[in-house]
Design a protein around this motif. Structure first.
Motif, PDB file in Angstrom:
ATOM      1  N   VAL A  67     -13.480   4.916  -4.544  1.00 33.32           N
ATOM      2  CA  VAL A  67     -14.008   4.467  -3.255  1.00 33.32           C
ATOM      3  C   VAL A  67     -13.051   5.052  -2.218  1.00 33.32           C
ATOM      4  N   PRO A  68     -13.539   5.367  -1.020  1.00 32.91           N
ATOM      5  CA  PRO A  68     -12.739   6.208  -0.128  1.00 32.91           C
ATOM      6  C   PRO A  68     -11.593   5.516   0.612  1.00 32.91           C
ATOM      7  N   ASP A  69     -11.649   4.189   0.745  1.00 34.74           N
ATOM      8  CA  ASP A  69     -10.853   3.511   1.776  1.00 34.74           C
ATOM      9  C   ASP A  69      -9.335   3.740   1.705  1.00 34.74           C
ATOM     10  N   ALA A  70      -8.739   3.535   0.523  1.00 35.24           N
ATOM     11  CA  ALA A  70      -7.274   3.618   0.440  1.00 35.24           C
ATOM     12  C   ALA A  70      -6.808   5.067   0.545  1.00 35.24           C
ATOM     13  N   VAL A  71      -7.528   5.971  -0.126  1.00 34.46           N
ATOM     14  CA  VAL A  71      -7.154   7.384  -0.078  1.00 34.46           C
ATOM     15  C   VAL A  71      -7.289   7.888   1.364  1.00 34.46           C
ATOM     16  N   ASP A  72      -8.348   7.442   2.020  1.00 35.69           N
ATOM     17  CA  ASP A  72      -8.595   7.827   3.411  1.00 35.69           C
ATOM     18  C   ASP A  72      -7.476   7.323   4.339  1.00 35.69           C
ATOM     19  N   LEU A  73      -7.034   6.084   4.128  1.00 34.33           N
ATOM     20  CA  LEU A  73      -5.944   5.553   4.961  1.00 34.33           C
ATOM     21  C   LEU A  73      -4.663   6.347   4.712  1.00 34.33           C
ATOM     22  N   CYS A  74      -4.416   6.698   3.448  1.00 34.04           N
ATOM     23  CA  CYS A  74      -3.227   7.512   3.138  1.00 34.04           C
ATOM     24  C   CYS A  74      -3.308   8.843   3.897  1.00 34.04           C
ATOM     25  N   ARG A  75      -4.512   9.413   3.940  1.00 31.69           N
ATOM     26  CA  ARG A  75      -4.694  10.694   4.652  1.00 31.69           C
ATOM     27  C   ARG A  75      -4.386  10.495   6.136  1.00 31.69           C
ATOM     28  N   GLN A  76      -4.914   9.414   6.691  1.00 38.19           N
ATOM     29  CA  GLN A  76      -4.718   9.135   8.120  1.00 38.19           C
ATOM     30  C   GLN A  76      -3.228   8.956   8.445  1.00 38.19           C
ATOM     31  N   LEU A  77      -2.487   8.399   7.482  1.00 37.96           N
ATOM     32  CA  LEU A  77      -1.058   8.131   7.700  1.00 37.96           C
ATOM     33  C   LEU A  77      -0.182   9.310   7.283  1.00 37.96           C
ATOM     34  N   GLY A  78      -0.811  10.406   6.799  1.00 39.68           N
ATOM     35  CA  GLY A  78      -0.037  11.578   6.369  1.00 39.68           C
ATOM     36  C   GLY A  78       0.666  11.365   5.040  1.00 39.68           C
ATOM     37  N   LEU A  79       0.132  10.457   4.215  1.00 41.12           N
ATOM     38  CA  LEU A  79       0.762  10.205   2.908  1.00 41.12           C
ATOM     39  C   LEU A  79      -0.015  10.866   1.773  1.00 41.12           C
ATOM     40  N   ASP A  80      -1.159  11.500   2.105  1.00 39.94           N
ATOM     41  CA  ASP A  80      -2.047  11.965   1.027  1.00 39.94           C
ATOM     42  C   ASP A  80      -1.393  13.009   0.129  1.00 39.94           C
ATOM     43  N   HIS A  81      -0.460  13.813   0.695  1.00 41.08           N
ATOM     44  CA  HIS A  81       0.165  14.833  -0.155  1.00 41.08           C
ATOM     45  C   HIS A  81       1.070  14.185  -1.211  1.00 41.08           C
ATOM     46  N   LEU A  82       1.374  12.908  -1.036  1.00 42.74           N
ATOM     47  CA  LEU A  82       2.236  12.224  -2.012  1.00 42.74           C
ATOM     48  C   LEU A  82       1.446  11.561  -3.131  1.00 42.74           C
ATOM     49  N   LEU A  83       0.131  11.424  -2.938  1.00 45.54           N
ATOM     50  CA  LEU A  83      -0.671  10.678  -3.916  1.00 45.54           C
ATOM     51  C   LEU A  83      -0.611  11.313  -5.302  1.00 45.54           C
ATOM     52  N   ALA A  84      -0.540  10.479  -6.301  1.00 48.24           N
ATOM     53  CA  ALA A  84      -0.523  10.977  -7.687  1.00 48.24           C
ATOM     54  C   ALA A  84      -1.574  10.222  -8.492  1.00 48.24           C
ATOM     55  N   SER A  85      -2.102  10.898  -9.500  1.00 43.83           N
ATOM     56  CA  SER A  85      -3.022  10.224 -10.426  1.00 43.83           C
ATOM     57  C   SER A  85      -2.222   9.798 -11.645  1.00 43.83           C
ATOM     58  N   PRO A  86      -2.641   8.727 -12.296  1.00 40.17           N
ATOM     59  CA  PRO A  86      -1.941   8.338 -13.522  1.00 40.17           C
ATOM     60  C   PRO A  86      -1.936   9.507 -14.522  1.00 40.17           C
ATOM     61  N   ALA A  87      -0.796   9.715 -15.181  1.00 36.01           N
ATOM     62  CA  ALA A  87      -0.674  10.815 -16.149  1.00 36.01           C
ATOM     63  C   ALA A  87      -1.528  10.534 -17.374  1.00 36.01           C
ATOM     64  N   SER A  88      -1.779   9.264 -17.621  1.00 33.60           N
ATOM     65  CA  SER A  88      -2.598   8.921 -18.777  1.00 33.60           C
ATOM     66  C   SER A  88      -3.564   7.822 -18.372  1.00 33.60           C
ATOM     67  N   SER A  89      -4.816   7.961 -18.786  1.00 38.12           N
ATOM     68  CA  SER A  89      -5.769   6.909 -18.429  1.00 38.12           C
ATOM     69  C   SER A  89      -6.253   6.172 -19.675  1.00 38.12           C
ATOM     70  N   SER A  90      -5.859   6.652 -20.857  1.00 35.37           N
ATOM     71  CA  SER A  90      -6.348   5.960 -22.060  1.00 35.37           C
ATOM     72  C   SER A  90      -5.530   4.686 -22.254  1.00 35.37           C
ATOM     73  N   ALA A  91      -6.195   3.650 -22.700  1.00 34.50           N
ATOM     74  CA  ALA A  91      -5.508   2.371 -22.887  1.00 34.50           C
ATOM     75  C   ALA A  91      -5.927   1.761 -24.216  1.00 34.50           C
ATOM     76  N   ARG A  92      -5.215   0.704 -24.586  1.00 38.69           N
ATOM     77  CA  ARG A  92      -5.521   0.052 -25.870  1.00 38.69           C
ATOM     78  C   ARG A  92      -5.790  -1.431 -25.628  1.00 38.69           C
ATOM     79  N   VAL A  93      -6.270  -2.067 -26.669  1.00 39.24           N
ATOM     80  CA  VAL A  93      -6.463  -3.519 -26.584  1.00 39.24           C
ATOM     81  C   VAL A  93      -5.835  -4.137 -27.835  1.00 39.24           C
ATOM     82  N   TRP A  94      -5.140  -5.241 -27.624  1.00 40.11           N
ATOM     83  CA  TRP A  94      -4.534  -5.979 -28.743  1.00 40.11           C
ATOM     84  C   TRP A  94      -5.601  -6.876 -29.356  1.00 40.11           C
TER      85      TRP A  94
END
Ligand SMILES: Cc1cc2nc3c(=O)[nH]c(=O)nc-3n(C[C@H](O)[C@H](O)[C@H](O)COP(=O)(O)OP(=O)(O)OC[C@H]3O[C@@H](n4cnc5c(N)ncnc54)[C@H](O)[C@@H]3O)c2cc1C
Length: 477
Positions: A67-94
């Motif tokens: 959804v655009p809102d947080a990424v968009d605010l980061c862009r507006q504040l000049g923080l977008d170049h710092l954004l990172a995606s999680p290195a891993s998205s796979s997860a487990r369940v106990w």
């Protein structure tokens, strides 16, 4: 346009209040804006701090990027170049005494690939067969929201998923995933507020799985990558977002008054009066960006029905226990973003565990692993009643059970978040709409926004804050 010298007071300096104040100042550089905050810091539930030589979040460490809102605010504040995606998205369940890899193709825990579900071993053959019954649905169950595709009827997530795909999928996949977000009971969680994507899927096709396939196809047709990262984060800590908002508010001439709790909200002939321990402040418009209890108290004489609804909103308290352990002391490969706990396999203290050093590249360390362990859930405060030392031992024991931790916790940081996560019950959005209508009718220039209202995630808080700021401007207060 507001009258010359119009003054807006924003009460609460979490992400919602700060975004509302910032948006007002961007849209109307001449407006006077004051944020008042009870605590001696701004940021509210967002906090980051030094841990094991890194900056590690004490609360939120990511936000939805689809959804655009947080990424968009980061862009507006000049923080977008710092954004990172999680290195891993796979997860487990106990579940069933092991950490099992979640199958590919889950949408909020609902499987869209039944072969992958069967291969995961998380759900029995009977459970997979029960889930497959969903594919044969040609009609909506009587009274379900799908029976009225345009309707706004709400029900609990548990009600929908248990009836469409069976108990196993709900208890081993959907409930753990959603409880990882709100530390609550997905059997009581509002579908519309807590799982909007499933709500819209349930309305568009009698088979939830087929409807989710259609959503994925529509995303692809629209040119978006359905496999794009779901989340984004700021490697300098999520607090960078609230710190930058605070600095921008000051730079644009706004004021942030820390240690200044609003104790009452009154109205004279033309203006709002906000009582604080430091005196009375006058405003043309007030944005309440507070948790439900505080908002309810201030609203009681201006929107009594809405205030009563907020007073009844329940919260979960949680603790985020951040630990550093030697990788060599773990009997677990840390290949993934962490694990959730099935409803059927609850542990004494641990409710979810994020493998922060694997999830975020910037937290990688060859020797020490940083884990962010959640404890506490709505209706069960046993773990939170422990003092810090006992809570850390209980967490170490649960890490022994699940990840084979043998050695000590090398470092521990406990962040306790009391009454932090609102528990939305079916019909919540309708009640919030009624509150806003009550305010519009009887309390001109008084607006509400934040986690207690349309949703607790950071993007939702930002969206609500921007809407409130735009309404203040549009209504000319
Ligand atoms: C442990 C944890 C992990 C989370 N993880 C994620 C995540 O990964 N991703 C995500 O999107 N969301 C996450 N969330 C949710 C998200 O962080 C919050 O819902 C959001 O930050 C709430 O923001 P807010 O501004 O609405 O409220 P708050 O942050 O609660 O801010 C309200 C502010 O009002 C102040 N206040 C209260 N009463 C008064 C008064 N009378 N006068 C003046 N000030 C007052 C408070 O001190 C506070 O600073 C998490 C939450 C927690 C607790």
């Amino acid at each position: 346009m507001p009258a010359t010298g119009a003054h807006t007071i924003v009460i609460g300096a979490g992400i919602t209040g700060l975004t509302a104040a910032y948006t007002l100042l961007v849209n109307e550089p001449n407006r006077h804006v004051t944020v008042i905050e009870a605590a001696d810091r701004s940021g509210g539930r967002i906090m980051s701090g030094e841990f094991a030589g890194h900056i590690v979040d004490c609360g939120a460490d990511a936000f939805l990027a689809r959804v655009p809102d947080a990424v968009d605010l980061c862009r507006q504040l000049g923080l977008d170049h710092l954004l990172a995606s999680p290195a891993s998205s796979s997860a487990r369940v106990w579940t069933d005494g092991a950490l099992r890899q979640l199958p590919a193709g889950l949408v909020l825990g609902v499987p869209t690939d039944l072969d992958a579900l069967a291969a995961s071993g998380i759900v029995s053959a009977a459970g997979v067969a029960r889930a497959a019954e969903d594919l044969d649905r040609v009609d909506w169950p009587q009274g379900a929201p799908g029976a009225d595709p345009g309707g706004v009827d709400d029900q609990s997530v548990g009600n929908l998923v248990r009836s469409r795909l069976g108990d196993e999928v709900f208890e081993r996949l959907v409930a753990p995933l959603l409880s990882g977000v709100n530390a609550g009971d997905a059997d009581q969680l509002s579908l519309a507020t807590g799982a909007a994507q499933l709500a819209s899927a349930a309305r568009t096709h009698p088979s939830l799985i087929r409807s989710l396939h259609e959503q994925i196809e529509a995303t692809r047709r629209a040119g978006a990558d359905p496999n794009a990262p779901v989340f984004a984060g700021l490697p300098g800590g999520t607090q960078m977002l609230t710190d930058t908002l605070g600095a921008e508010i000051i730079r644009r001439g706004g004021t942030i008054a820390l240690g200044t709790a609003a104790t009452a909200l009154r109205r004279d002939a033309s203006r709002w009066l906000v009582d604080t321990a430091n005196g009375v402040l006058h405003a043309d418009a007030v944005v309440l960006a507070l948790p439900a209890t505080g908002a309810s108290r201030l609203l009681a004489s201006h929107a009594p029905e809405g205030a009563a609804v907020l007073a009844e909103l329940e919260y979960a308290s949680v603790a985020m226990v951040t630990v550093a352990v030697h990788r060599a002391n773990l009997d677990c490969d840390l290949d993934g973003s962490g694990f959730l706990v099935a409803l059927t396999d609850r542990l004494p203290a641990l409710t979810a565990c994020s493998w922060a050093s694997s999830k975020w590249a910037h937290l990688g360390d060859p020797d020490l692993a940083v884990l962010r362990v959640s404890a506490g859930r709505h209706g069960d405060s046993a773990a939170l009643a422990l003092d810090d030392e006992a809570l850390a031992s209980a967490i170490a024991k649960d890490l022994g059970t699940t990840m084979g931790l043998r050695g000590p916790l090398e470092q521990v940081r406990i962040s306790r978040w009391n009454e932090a996560l609102p528990q939305f019950r079916p019909g919540h959005l309708g009640r919030v709409e009624a509150l806003r209508a009550e305010l519009q009718a009887g309390a001109p220039g008084l607006l509400v926004a934040g986690a207690a209202h349309d949703g607790l995630g950071i993007p939702s808080c930002i969206r609500q804050a921007r809407t409130a700021a735009e309404q203040v401007s549009e209504q000319g207060f």
